[in-house]
Scaffold this active site. Structure first.
Site, PDB file in Angstrom:
ATOM      1  N   LYS A 117       0.825  -1.228   0.000  1.00  0.00           N
ATOM      2  CA  LYS A 117       0.000   0.000   0.000  1.00  0.00           C
ATOM      3  C   LYS A 117       0.845   1.258   0.000  1.00  0.00           C
ATOM      4  O   LYS A 117       0.495   2.233  -0.664  1.00  0.00           O
ATOM      5  CB  LYS A 117      -0.977   0.006   1.185  1.00  0.00           C
ATOM      6  CG  LYS A 117      -2.077  -1.013   1.005  1.00  0.00           C
ATOM      7  CD  LYS A 117      -3.445  -0.522   1.426  1.00  0.00           C
ATOM      8  CE  LYS A 117      -4.512  -1.484   0.929  1.00  0.00           C
ATOM      9  NZ  LYS A 117      -5.603  -1.723   1.856  1.00  0.00           N
ATOM     10  N   LYS A 197      -4.032 -11.039  -7.774  1.00  0.00           N
ATOM     11  CA  LYS A 197      -5.305 -11.163  -7.060  1.00  0.00           C
ATOM     12  C   LYS A 197      -6.335 -10.207  -7.656  1.00  0.00           C
ATOM     13  O   LYS A 197      -6.009  -9.051  -7.933  1.00  0.00           O
ATOM     14  CB  LYS A 197      -5.047 -10.821  -5.587  1.00  0.00           C
ATOM     15  CG  LYS A 197      -6.267 -10.784  -4.706  1.00  0.00           C
ATOM     16  CD  LYS A 197      -5.932 -10.242  -3.316  1.00  0.00           C
ATOM     17  CE  LYS A 197      -6.273  -8.762  -3.216  1.00  0.00           C
ATOM     18  NZ  LYS A 197      -7.069  -8.382  -2.037  1.00  0.00           N
ATOM     19  N   LYS A 200     -10.071  -4.403  -6.409  1.00  0.00           N
ATOM     20  CA  LYS A 200     -10.601  -3.170  -6.995  1.00  0.00           C
ATOM     21  C   LYS A 200      -9.482  -2.162  -7.247  1.00  0.00           C
ATOM     22  O   LYS A 200      -9.606  -1.310  -8.110  1.00  0.00           O
ATOM     23  CB  LYS A 200     -11.736  -2.588  -6.158  1.00  0.00           C
ATOM     24  CG  LYS A 200     -11.448  -2.481  -4.704  1.00  0.00           C
ATOM     25  CD  LYS A 200     -12.728  -2.472  -3.870  1.00  0.00           C
ATOM     26  CE  LYS A 200     -12.354  -2.552  -2.401  1.00  0.00           C
ATOM     27  NZ  LYS A 200     -13.084  -3.452  -1.579  1.00  0.00           N
TER      28      LYS A 200
HETATM   29  P1  ADP Z   1      -9.731  -5.456  -2.478  1.00  0.00           P
HETATM   30  O1  ADP Z   1      -8.388  -6.087  -2.622  1.00  0.00           O
HETATM   31  O2  ADP Z   1     -10.564  -5.583  -3.700  1.00  0.00           O
HETATM   32  O3  ADP Z   1      -9.614  -4.013  -1.978  1.00  0.00           O
HETATM   33  P2  ADP Z   1     -10.430  -6.052   0.247  1.00  0.00           P
HETATM   34  O4  ADP Z   1      -9.004  -5.858   0.638  1.00  0.00           O
HETATM   35  O5  ADP Z   1     -11.429  -5.005   0.652  1.00  0.00           O
HETATM   36  O6  ADP Z   1     -10.503  -6.252  -1.332  1.00  0.00           O
HETATM   37  O7  ADP Z   1     -10.899  -7.464   0.792  1.00  0.00           O
HETATM   38  C1  ADP Z   1     -12.009  -7.743   1.595  1.00  0.00           C
HETATM   39  C2  ADP Z   1     -12.096  -9.230   1.893  1.00  0.00           C
HETATM   40  O8  ADP Z   1     -12.187  -9.973   0.681  1.00  0.00           O
HETATM   41  C3  ADP Z   1     -10.863  -9.771   2.625  1.00  0.00           C
HETATM   42  O9  ADP Z   1     -11.252 -10.835   3.483  1.00  0.00           O
HETATM   43  C4  ADP Z   1     -10.024 -10.292   1.505  1.00  0.00           C
HETATM   44  O10 ADP Z   1      -9.098 -11.278   1.906  1.00  0.00           O
HETATM   45  C5  ADP Z   1     -11.077 -10.860   0.556  1.00  0.00           C
HETATM   46  N1  ADP Z   1     -10.612 -10.804  -0.839  1.00  0.00           N
HETATM   47  C6  ADP Z   1     -10.280  -9.672  -1.519  1.00  0.00           C
HETATM   48  N2  ADP Z   1      -9.902  -9.957  -2.782  1.00  0.00           N
HETATM   49  C7  ADP Z   1      -9.991 -11.314  -2.887  1.00  0.00           C
HETATM   50  C8  ADP Z   1      -9.734 -12.226  -3.957  1.00  0.00           C
HETATM   51  N3  ADP Z   1      -9.317 -11.803  -5.138  1.00  0.00           N
HETATM   52  N4  ADP Z   1      -9.933 -13.538  -3.729  1.00  0.00           N
HETATM   53  C9  ADP Z   1     -10.364 -13.981  -2.525  1.00  0.00           C
HETATM   54  N5  ADP Z   1     -10.617 -13.173  -1.479  1.00  0.00           N
HETATM   55  C10 ADP Z   1     -10.444 -11.853  -1.649  1.00  0.00           C
END
Ligand code: ADP
Ligand code: TRP
Length: 337
Positions: A117, A197, A200
């Site tokens: 980050k 991964k 967003k």
């Molecule tokens: P992003 O990476 O899109 O900002 P977040 O960090 O808000 O997503 O993640 C929220 C939840 O969703 C967490 O528990 C995270 O581990 C899970 N998560 C986020 N992206 C994935 C993914 N690509 N596959 C599986 N779980 C995910």
């Protein structure tokens, strides 16, 4: 036999609409665990955590509500789960401070999300650095034993376990040793860069939002990367097949007359080299669009009724507050405040 129900705690930042990675890695699991009736569940919207990002106050205000509506539409039931906004429970920040005083800097410096980050935002604040301690406070406030999250959050849950141990060692046994809980799909990959991964932060075309309209889903999946470099199974194809398996219940005819499922048919075709990616993509787009049809309708309904949503969140906070007050009373006694 003790009738203690294991305590589950998890949260999500209101930084954007939920996507299918969030759903398969975390949210669907929350709903399934909740509906099993076996656990005491706490699910919250980590609005304090999102202050470590770049959202404006207006964006934050709108998105916290939208995320709440999305989680309810996905099946979080406030009668079964204590569901609230993190910032409404002031004790989270207070407990975080106390845990700050127990956590070595070197442990925080190891956190990969912090490193990613700060590189991505091209800045670092104390908030980004101590983010995992606030997360530990979120979990320990409710004495969370299990934390259902995606793979990227394992390190934070492990740190929470360490922090609980440091606290217990210094002040006496009080917090449980928290464990993470993963799904079969703890890391859904990006549509456009399937070695990363789905997130967003990569951009809208990398993710499928749960609220995306069928036409948008179709367009995004059409552009998804399938080609292989250097032979072997392409990660993009593996990801699309996995998605079909998870969402095929959305198809009107998930099984052929032979009894074979749509997913099994494409896996076979992929093995014998007859697969047509265009067909796979059409089928997958239909499956996902139908799977979330009910979700889209409920989400729209909830967003039309902000007073109802606010009441749900107020009631949830009142329930969480009672537990938090009890935990903080115990903490203050132990530490000498
Ligand atoms: P992003 O990476 O899109 O900002 P977040 O960090 O808000 O997503 O993640 C929220 C939840 O969703 C967490 O528990 C995270 O581990 C899970 N998560 C986020 N992206 C994935 C993914 N690509 N596959 C599986 N779980 C995910
Ligand atoms: N850091 C988590 C994420 O980015 C969100 C979160 C905050 C969380 N507090 C938590 C998750 C407590 C589980 C438990 O997804």
């Amino acid at each position: 036999m003790s009738n203690h129900k294991h305590i589950i705690v998890s949260g999500i930042q209101p930084t954007g609409n939920l996507h299918i990675g969030n759903y398969l890695g975390a949210v669907k699991n929350w709903v399934d665990l909740q509906n099993s009736g076996k656990y005491e569940m706490y699910i919250f919207i980590a609005d304090l955590h999102s202050l470590s990002g770049k959202m404006t106050p207006d964006e934050l205000r709108a998105q916290t509500r939208t995320t709440a509506a999305e989680l309810l539409a996905a099946g979080i039931d406030p009668k079964k789960t204590t569901f609230y906004f993190q910032s409404r429970i002031a004790g989270h920040a207070e407990l975080a401070w106390i845990l700050n005083c127990l956590t070595p800097m070197s442990e925080l410096e190891r956190m990969t999300q912090y490193k990613d980050k700060t590189a991505q935002l091209k800045m670092s604040t104390a908030g980004l650095f101590t983010y995992p301690i606030l997360q530990a406070a979120d979990i320990l406030m409710y004495k969370g034993e299990m934390v259902p999250v995606g793979q990227d959050q394992i390190q934070h849950v492990e740190l929470t376990r360490d922090i609980a141990r440091w606290f217990n060692k210094k002040y006496g046994a009080y917090f449980p040793e928290t464990k993470h809980l993963l799904t079969e799909t703890p890391k859904v990959m990006s549509l456009l860069e399937p070695n990363k991964k789905m997130s967003k932060s990569l951009g809208a075309d990398h993710v499928i939002e749960m609220a995306d309209e069928p036409g948008v889903i179709e367009q995004k999946i059409k552009r998804a990367v399938t080609a292989t470099e250097g032979g072997g199974q392409a990660p993009g194809v593996i990801n699309l097949l996995m998605l079909l398996q998870k969402f095929e219940s959305g198809l009107s005819f998930p099984r052929l007359s032979t009894g074979e499922s749509s997913y099994e048919r494409f896996v076979k075709a992929e093995k014998d080299g007859t697969i047509r990616y265009g067909e796979l993509k059409d089928e997958l787009a239909k499956a996902i669009a139908n799977y979330f049809a009910d979700f889209r309708a409920k989400r729209a309904e909830l967003l039309k009724n902000p007073a109802k949503l606010d009441k749900i969140m107020r009631d949830g906070a009142a329930k969480a507050q009672k537990v938090a007050d009890k935990t903080m009373e115990g903490v203050r006694n132990l530490i000498g405040l």
